[in-house]
Write a protein that holds these residues in place. Structure first.
Motif, PDB file in Angstrom:
ATOM      1  N   TYR A 166      25.457  43.820  50.577  1.00  0.00           N
ATOM      2  CA  TYR A 166      26.692  44.557  50.861  1.00  0.00           C
ATOM      3  C   TYR A 166      26.489  45.458  52.076  1.00  0.00           C
ATOM      4  CZ  TYR A 166      29.831  43.746  46.851  1.00  0.00           C
ATOM      5  OH  TYR A 166      30.724  43.204  45.963  1.00  0.00           O
ATOM      6  N   GLU A 167      27.500  45.540  52.963  1.00  0.00           N
ATOM      7  CA  GLU A 167      27.459  46.493  54.065  1.00  0.00           C
ATOM      8  C   GLU A 167      28.891  46.877  54.460  1.00  0.00           C
ATOM      9  OE1 GLU A 167      25.571  44.745  57.476  1.00  0.00           O
ATOM     10  OE2 GLU A 167      27.388  43.696  58.107  1.00  0.00           O
ATOM     11  N   TRP A 168      29.051  48.135  54.898  1.00  0.00           N
ATOM     12  CA  TRP A 168      30.354  48.593  55.378  1.00  0.00           C
ATOM     13  C   TRP A 168      30.589  48.112  56.794  1.00  0.00           C
ATOM     14  CZ3 TRP A 168      34.438  50.651  53.003  1.00  0.00           C
ATOM     15  CH2 TRP A 168      34.263  51.232  51.744  1.00  0.00           C
ATOM     16  N   THR A 169      31.808  47.695  57.091  1.00  0.00           N
ATOM     17  CA  THR A 169      32.170  47.288  58.439  1.00  0.00           C
ATOM     18  C   THR A 169      33.650  47.638  58.662  1.00  0.00           C
ATOM     19  OG1 THR A 169      32.133  45.462  60.042  1.00  0.00           O
ATOM     20  CG2 THR A 169      32.813  44.933  57.803  1.00  0.00           C
ATOM     21  N   LYS A 191      30.136  35.276  55.410  1.00  0.00           N
ATOM     22  CA  LYS A 191      30.538  36.659  55.187  1.00  0.00           C
ATOM     23  C   LYS A 191      31.917  36.680  54.530  1.00  0.00           C
ATOM     24  CE  LYS A 191      27.902  38.270  59.206  1.00  0.00           C
ATOM     25  NZ  LYS A 191      27.951  38.996  60.499  1.00  0.00           N
ATOM     26  N   PHE A 192      32.077  37.598  53.547  1.00  0.00           N
ATOM     27  CA  PHE A 192      33.333  37.697  52.809  1.00  0.00           C
ATOM     28  C   PHE A 192      33.733  39.170  52.683  1.00  0.00           C
ATOM     29  CE2 PHE A 192      30.970  34.016  51.323  1.00  0.00           C
ATOM     30  CZ  PHE A 192      31.911  32.996  51.365  1.00  0.00           C
ATOM     31  N   ARG A 193      35.053  39.425  52.697  1.00  0.00           N
ATOM     32  CA  ARG A 193      35.555  40.773  52.455  1.00  0.00           C
ATOM     33  C   ARG A 193      35.598  41.011  50.944  1.00  0.00           C
ATOM     34  NH1 ARG A 193      41.166  42.480  55.154  1.00  0.00           N
ATOM     35  NH2 ARG A 193      39.896  41.901  56.969  1.00  0.00           N
ATOM     36  N   VAL A 194      34.992  42.089  50.488  1.00  0.00           N
ATOM     37  CA  VAL A 194      34.937  42.389  49.063  1.00  0.00           C
ATOM     38  C   VAL A 194      36.301  42.909  48.591  1.00  0.00           C
ATOM     39  CG1 VAL A 194      33.855  43.827  47.286  1.00  0.00           C
ATOM     40  CG2 VAL A 194      32.473  42.863  49.148  1.00  0.00           C
ATOM     41  N   LEU A 249      40.605  49.342  59.914  1.00  0.00           N
ATOM     42  CA  LEU A 249      40.531  48.958  58.509  1.00  0.00           C
ATOM     43  C   LEU A 249      39.058  48.864  58.127  1.00  0.00           C
ATOM     44  CD1 LEU A 249      41.976  47.953  55.916  1.00  0.00           C
ATOM     45  CD2 LEU A 249      41.667  45.623  56.806  1.00  0.00           C
ATOM     46  N   HIS A 250      38.597  49.779  57.289  1.00  0.00           N
ATOM     47  CA  HIS A 250      37.208  49.773  56.806  1.00  0.00           C
ATOM     48  C   HIS A 250      37.146  49.018  55.480  1.00  0.00           C
ATOM     49  CE1 HIS A 250      35.553  52.927  59.594  1.00  0.00           C
ATOM     50  NE2 HIS A 250      36.854  53.133  59.747  1.00  0.00           N
ATOM     51  N   LEU A 267      30.503  41.307  52.186  1.00  0.00           N
ATOM     52  CA  LEU A 267      29.428  40.615  51.464  1.00  0.00           C
ATOM     53  C   LEU A 267      28.822  39.556  52.380  1.00  0.00           C
ATOM     54  CD1 LEU A 267      27.784  39.772  48.942  1.00  0.00           C
ATOM     55  CD2 LEU A 267      29.726  38.298  48.303  1.00  0.00           C
ATOM     56  N   ILE A 268      27.522  39.664  52.603  1.00  0.00           N
ATOM     57  CA  ILE A 268      26.804  38.680  53.428  1.00  0.00           C
ATOM     58  C   ILE A 268      25.919  37.845  52.509  1.00  0.00           C
ATOM     59  CG2 ILE A 268      25.225  38.334  55.363  1.00  0.00           C
ATOM     60  CD1 ILE A 268      26.027  41.098  56.369  1.00  0.00           C
ATOM     61  N   ILE A 269      26.181  36.553  52.476  1.00  0.00           N
ATOM     62  CA  ILE A 269      25.393  35.636  51.640  1.00  0.00           C
ATOM     63  C   ILE A 269      24.570  34.732  52.541  1.00  0.00           C
ATOM     64  CG2 ILE A 269      25.452  33.887  49.833  1.00  0.00           C
ATOM     65  CD1 ILE A 269      28.070  34.921  48.915  1.00  0.00           C
ATOM     66  N   THR A 270      23.272  34.689  52.279  1.00  0.00           N
ATOM     67  CA  THR A 270      22.357  33.856  53.057  1.00  0.00           C
ATOM     68  C   THR A 270      21.703  32.836  52.135  1.00  0.00           C
ATOM     69  OG1 THR A 270      21.888  35.702  54.551  1.00  0.00           O
ATOM     70  CG2 THR A 270      20.351  33.846  54.592  1.00  0.00           C
ATOM     71  N   TRP A 271      21.859  31.559  52.475  1.00  0.00           N
ATOM     72  CA  TRP A 271      21.180  30.484  51.748  1.00  0.00           C
ATOM     73  C   TRP A 271      20.039  29.980  52.624  1.00  0.00           C
ATOM     74  CZ3 TRP A 271      26.595  30.650  51.894  1.00  0.00           C
ATOM     75  CH2 TRP A 271      27.222  30.863  50.656  1.00  0.00           C
ATOM     76  N   LYS A 272      18.855  29.905  52.054  1.00  0.00           N
ATOM     77  CA  LYS A 272      17.689  29.502  52.845  1.00  0.00           C
ATOM     78  C   LYS A 272      16.806  28.546  52.047  1.00  0.00           C
ATOM     79  CE  LYS A 272      13.814  31.300  55.567  1.00  0.00           C
ATOM     80  NZ  LYS A 272      14.160  30.396  56.686  1.00  0.00           N
ATOM     81  N   ASN A 273      16.337  27.509  52.734  1.00  0.00           N
ATOM     82  CA  ASN A 273      15.406  26.562  52.129  1.00  0.00           C
ATOM     83  C   ASN A 273      13.989  26.933  52.552  1.00  0.00           C
ATOM     84  OD1 ASN A 273      14.668  24.265  50.627  1.00  0.00           O
ATOM     85  ND2 ASN A 273      14.521  23.034  52.480  1.00  0.00           N
TER      86      ASN A 273
END
Length: 342
Positions: A87-90, A127-130, A214-215, A219-225
């Motif tokens: 999670y991070e604010w943007t 990336k998704f807006r929560v 607009l703050h 949500l940043i999701i990282t999939w890694k192999n």
């Protein structure tokens, strides 16, 4: 070939018979193709050599996600496909529209948000807006004005002339004392600012002139192999980096949400590598991420030593991989043609 944990004791070593047996004609043909692809190699030796012995080697590649240890003749690989959430604010310029803020409910926790993962074992980031995390604020850069002071002229609209450096005049020539009025600034010593076109301000780069931001929580999701490889060498003087690039025959594959260590594999080193790799990945990834899938494989890589005689001397080359690549460091008919490799 898929196997479950309970079937892992019956390893399909018999699959070696899938690999075509190397013959003298094949070995010579492969070497000729290799030599003909090299501008500094003569094919005379390849045509006239006398093959003394063909020595097939048994190679397996076992794969496990992460770094690879020392080379060996058996190769094992483990892949762990994991998902990490942060999670991070943007913020972004606010134009119009409804604001999904805390008044609609509490923002969900990172792992409570349902997201469709990408194809297994493929790296990706999204990336998704929560939901329920948005709020509108005045732009902190321009303080709600929509425009900010020009950084080039500091709001003056004019800058010092670069031609005369603000002196209003310039020398006609270096060796003459006579000066004339600067034509670029008409003798004023200052010119219109090219950054803001003389306005002294410009559209705010943060809010894009909208005055509000607009703050929201992103949500940043990282999939890694993550890949771990182990190769066990069978007393064969063969470069490991070539084996890593070679294509082999897949003789064992186990894919599940959690992989289990191999048991009683014909090579004890591979059994230990499997145990070590799985333990390392579980320890590394379960504390900070979620493991979605694991896959461990063993590959058979055909390697044939070809001993041959040419000009009454003995030489050696290797044929390796399903592609029948050639490794021949001491090929006898080589010369310099003056080519340059860039």
């Amino acid at each position: 070939m898929m196997q479950t944990c309970s079937e892992q004791r019956n390893y399909p070593i018999f699959l070696e018979c899938r690999i075509p047996r190397m013959t003298e004609d094949m070995a010579r043909s492969v070497l000729l193709s290799f030599v003909n692809s090299k501008c500094c190699y003569s094919n005379r030796a390849a045509r006239e050599l006398v093959i003394q012995e063909l020595k097939p080697q048994t190679f397996y590649r076992v794969r496990i996600p992460r770094k690879a240890p020392i080379s060996v003749s058996v190769q094992y690989r483990l892949e762990t496909f994991n998902e990490t959430r942060l999670y991070e604010w943007t913020f972004e310029p606010y134009t119009t529209g409804l604001i999904d803020g805390p008044q609609n409910g509490a923002p969900p926790r990172p792992w409570d948000i349902k997201v469709q993962p990408p194809q297994m074992f493929q790296d990706d980031t999204k990336k998704f807006r929560v939901p329920h995390s948005s709020l509108v604020k005045e732009c902190h850069k321009c303080h709600g004005r929509g425009r900010s002071k020009c950084s080039g002229c500091h709001g003056a609209g004019r800058m010092r002339c670069v031609t005369c450096s603000g002196a209003r005049q310039k020398a006609k020539a270096k060796y003459l004392k006579h000066q004339k009025r600067c034509q670029m600034c008409s003798g004023s010593g200052r010119r219109r600012c090219s950054t803001c076109s003389g306005r002294g301000n410009k559209t705010c780069p943060i809010c894009k002139g909208e005055k509000k931001l607009l703050h929201f929580i992103q949500l940043i999701i990282t999939w890694k192999n993550n890949v771990y490889e182990f190769i066990f060498e069978h007393q064969l003087d063969f470069p490991r980096e070539l084996l890593n690039k070679a294509t082999g025959e897949n003789v064992f594959k186990d894919e599940n949400t959690q992989a289990y260590p191999l048991i009683d594999f014909p090579y004890p080193e591979i059994t230990l590598a499997s145990q070590r790799a799985i333990a390392e990945h579980i320890s590394s990834f379960t504390s900070t991420s979620r493991i979605l899938q694991q896959r461990q494989t063993v590959e058979l890589i055909p390697v044939t030593e070809v001993h041959y005689c040419y000009a009454e001397k003995m030489y050696l080359y290797y044929i390796y991989g399903m592609e029948n690549k050639v490794h021949a460091l001491d090929y006898p008919e080589r010369y310099c043609c003056g080519c340059t490799i860039i």
